[in-house]
Design a protein around this motif. Structure first.
Motif, short mmCIF file in Angstrom:
data_model
loop_
_atom_site.label_atom_id
_atom_site.label_comp_id
_atom_site.label_asym_id
_atom_site.label_seq_id
_atom_site.Cartn_x
_atom_site.Cartn_y
_atom_site.Cartn_z
N UNK A 275 0.85 -1.20 0.00
CA UNK A 275 0.00 0.00 0.00
C UNK A 275 0.88 1.25 0.00
N UNK A 276 0.67 2.06 -1.03
CA UNK A 276 1.42 3.30 -1.17
C UNK A 276 0.62 4.48 -0.64
N UNK A 277 -0.68 4.50 -0.97
CA UNK A 277 -1.51 5.64 -0.59
C UNK A 277 -2.98 5.20 -0.57
N UNK A 283 -7.16 3.01 -3.74
CA UNK A 283 -5.94 2.65 -3.02
C UNK A 283 -4.84 2.40 -4.04
N UNK A 284 -3.67 2.97 -3.80
CA UNK A 284 -2.54 2.81 -4.70
C UNK A 284 -1.58 1.77 -4.14
N UNK A 285 -1.27 0.75 -4.96
CA UNK A 285 -0.31 -0.29 -4.58
C UNK A 285 0.95 -0.16 -5.43
N UNK A 286 2.10 -0.37 -4.80
CA UNK A 286 3.38 -0.39 -5.52
C UNK A 286 4.02 -1.76 -5.38
N UNK A 318 -6.56 0.56 5.47
CA UNK A 318 -5.33 -0.18 5.19
C UNK A 318 -4.12 0.58 5.70
N UNK A 319 -3.06 -0.16 5.97
CA UNK A 319 -1.85 0.42 6.55
C UNK A 319 -0.82 0.68 5.46
N UNK A 320 -0.45 1.94 5.21
CA UNK A 320 0.60 2.22 4.22
C UNK A 320 1.90 1.49 4.57
#
Length: 353
Positions: A275-277, A283-286, A318-320
């Motif tokens: 989780x990025x943001x 939700x942005x995933x990297x 969610x936890x960054x």
């Protein structure tokens, strides 16, 4: 009345209640509280004591006379690297040791040329592997939390037990191995327990709790709440105001447990990412990997993955920086494994049967 010490000029540092010049002196302080014990005549227990580093050595609050060959600390005892017969393991100084001895992972001195140290247990067989306090052969055995078992195809650990993941009558729930009655591929875990048809499992990232089903109650994260008194959004409860309108209640969180996904669904396409943001709508995933268990294939995602979450309240927060499994709609917590690599290996093993 408290005393405040202020230092200026050359006496610019404070050691306890004294000021001192850090160019000429040092401050000896304990790193942590230890039981008081009597000191040898050449040692002094010191709490925030100023000393001359050319004359003394400070080891965790204990001052000793400096000797040319004893310029290292092991806990609160001074010693020297060239000093014969001594070995420092986990801040404990061991004396009268043989040449060639070293520290084991558990901090015990031993000679690896003479045997293998497993925990605190010494075995006179050098070069072997440990499983708990005993030796084991990794070619023929699997080690599960300190217990060895015969290995084989599709044999995995569940806590301290081993089981065949292709056996439909076995299910591992958070390190607890359960034997199922008949064909119960739909059996679901709730923490380390199996959920019955008369129970509901409410989940947050840190907890999974079982409740007896009640009319008018629903899950909000790990809580089972009365929908006439509370409303839920992103795993957080808010009181319902009689005169106002509140958000519609959420049936259950969409952060589900991957361990409860059946084999057919498990072997379809999943993603895993960090989780990025997080925002109200996505939700942005990297560092995303795409896992196709049915094809036994893993490939990298060339860019960040943006998962749309239009119904924000139905997703737990969610936890960054934390890693999650997800598909196009749902976010999953992983298996009860110690690492992401173990979870990916489990999926590929399960789907290659």
């Amino acid at each position: 009345m408290s005393l405040h010490v202020h230092s200026t000029g050359p006496e610019s540092s404070i050691c306890g209640s004294r000021c001192y010049n850090p160019i000429e002196s040092c401050c000896c302080e304990k790193e942590q509280t230890k039981p008081i014990r009597l000191s040898p005549p050449d040692q002094t227990d010191a709490v925030a004591t100023v000393y001359d580093p050319n004359e003394s050595i400070c080891c965790n609050g204990r001052l000793s006379r400096l000797k040319p060959w004893m310029d290292q600390c092991c806990g609160d005892e001074p010693y020297g690297l060239a000093q014969p017969g001594v070995l420092c393991c986990n801040n404990t100084l061991h004396k009268d040791r043989e040449d060639g001895e070293q520290c084991s992972v558990s901090g015990h001195p031993y000679n690896p040329a003479k045997g293998t140290m497993c925990g605190s247990q010494f075995h006179d067989s050098p070069g072997k592997h440990c499983c708990g306090s005993q030796l084991y052969n990794p070619k023929d055995e699997i080690c599960c939390n300190g217990q060895s078992h015969p290995s084989g195809i599709n044999i995995h650990c569940c806590g301290a037990q081993a089981y065949n993941i292709s056996d439909p009558l076995k299910k591992c729930c958070a390190g607890a191995l359960h034997s199922l009655q008949g064909d119960r591929d739909d059996s679901q875990c709730c923490g380390s327990s199996l959920k019955s048809s008369k129970e509901i499992c409410c989940k947050s990232e840190g907890k999974e709790l079982l409740y007896g089903t009640k009319k008018g109650f629903q899950c909000c994260g790990q809580d089972y709440y009365n929908t006439s008194l509370w409303s839920c959004c992103s795993g957080r409860l808010s009181p319902v105001h009689p005169t106002g309108k509140t958000k519609s209640n959420i049936t259950e969180s969409r952060v589900l447990s991957l361990v409860n996904v059946n084999k057919t669904r498990l072997c379809e396409k999943f993603h895993i990412g960090v989780v990025e943001s997080v925002s109200l709508s996505s939700t942005v995933f990297s560092s995303v990997l795409e896992i196709q268990g049915g094809n036994v294939r893993v490939k990298h995602w060339p860019s960040t993955f943006i998962l749309k979450t239009p119904d924000y309240c139905s997703y737990l927060i969610l936890t960054p920086g934390k890693t999650y499994f997800f598909d196009e709609v749902t976010i999953f917590t992983g298996f009860n494994h110690d690492s992401v690599l173990q979870s990916i290996h489990f999926i590929l093993s399960k789907c290659s049967q």
